[in-house]
Design a protein around this motif. Sequence first.
Motif, PDB file in Angstrom:
ATOM      1  N   CYS A 129     -19.637  49.299  60.772  1.00  0.00           N
ATOM      2  CA  CYS A 129     -20.289  49.787  62.059  1.00  0.00           C
ATOM      3  C   CYS A 129     -19.773  50.924  62.527  1.00  0.00           C
ATOM      4  CB  CYS A 129     -20.075  48.591  63.062  1.00  0.00           C
ATOM      5  SG  CYS A 129     -21.044  47.175  62.750  1.00  0.00           S
ATOM      6  N   PHE A 130     -18.541  51.210  62.377  1.00  0.00           N
ATOM      7  CA  PHE A 130     -17.861  52.477  62.724  1.00  0.00           C
ATOM      8  C   PHE A 130     -18.473  53.961  62.128  1.00  0.00           C
ATOM      9  CE2 PHE A 130     -14.478  55.982  62.727  1.00  0.00           C
ATOM     10  CZ  PHE A 130     -14.363  56.051  64.055  1.00  0.00           C
ATOM     11  N   ARG A 131     -18.681  53.439  60.721  1.00  0.00           N
ATOM     12  CA  ARG A 131     -19.194  54.685  59.968  1.00  0.00           C
ATOM     13  C   ARG A 131     -20.481  54.822  60.169  1.00  0.00           C
ATOM     14  NH1 ARG A 131     -19.278  54.664  53.359  1.00  0.00           N
ATOM     15  NH2 ARG A 131     -20.207  56.660  53.189  1.00  0.00           N
ATOM     16  N   ASN A 132     -21.173  53.832  60.531  1.00  0.00           N
ATOM     17  CA  ASN A 132     -22.701  53.913  61.034  1.00  0.00           C
ATOM     18  C   ASN A 132     -23.012  54.487  62.296  1.00  0.00           C
ATOM     19  OD1 ASN A 132     -23.576  53.369  58.392  1.00  0.00           O
ATOM     20  ND2 ASN A 132     -23.919  51.137  58.889  1.00  0.00           N
ATOM     21  N   GLY A 133     -21.818  54.493  63.239  1.00  0.00           N
ATOM     22  CA  GLY A 133     -22.085  55.335  64.394  1.00  0.00           C
ATOM     23  C   GLY A 133     -22.536  54.313  65.412  1.00  0.00           C
ATOM     24  N   ARG A 134     -22.438  52.863  65.369  1.00  0.00           N
ATOM     25  CA  ARG A 134     -22.925  51.914  66.242  1.00  0.00           C
ATOM     26  C   ARG A 134     -21.490  51.764  67.207  1.00  0.00           C
ATOM     27  NH1 ARG A 134     -25.298  47.019  62.443  1.00  0.00           N
ATOM     28  NH2 ARG A 134     -26.929  48.284  61.527  1.00  0.00           N
ATOM     29  N   TYR A 135     -20.493  52.063  66.762  1.00  0.00           N
ATOM     30  CA  TYR A 135     -19.188  52.021  67.764  1.00  0.00           C
ATOM     31  C   TYR A 135     -18.603  53.326  67.703  1.00  0.00           C
ATOM     32  CZ  TYR A 135     -20.190  46.974  67.570  1.00  0.00           C
ATOM     33  OH  TYR A 135     -20.837  45.604  67.591  1.00  0.00           O
ATOM     34  N   SER A 136     -18.088  53.636  68.562  1.00  0.00           N
ATOM     35  CA  SER A 136     -17.304  54.667  68.559  1.00  0.00           C
ATOM     36  C   SER A 136     -15.981  54.586  69.670  1.00  0.00           C
ATOM     37  CB  SER A 136     -17.971  55.983  69.586  1.00  0.00           C
ATOM     38  OG  SER A 136     -18.397  55.699  70.492  1.00  0.00           O
TER      39      SER A 136
END
Length: 71
Positions: free
Chosen positions: A63-70
């Motif tokens: 999720c972090f890699r896909n930009g869903r969470y920052s």
Amino acid sequence: MFLWDFVADKVMGQIVDWIYSKLLEFLGEFFGMMGSMGADLFDYDFVRAIIELFRLFWMGAVCFRNGRYSI
């Protein structure tokens, strides 16, 4: 002497057959136990918790890699 060779051949053949059968029996039981230990390992609660923890880490990384969470 021929009779002695015949008797010794029979006795040695039986001994070798017995050793071979015991070796195969041992290996069969050993690998059967090893297979059972691997399957039984996932029945423990702490193993399930560790697997769940790494699954959550993996999901967070995806999720972090896909930009869903920052952060």
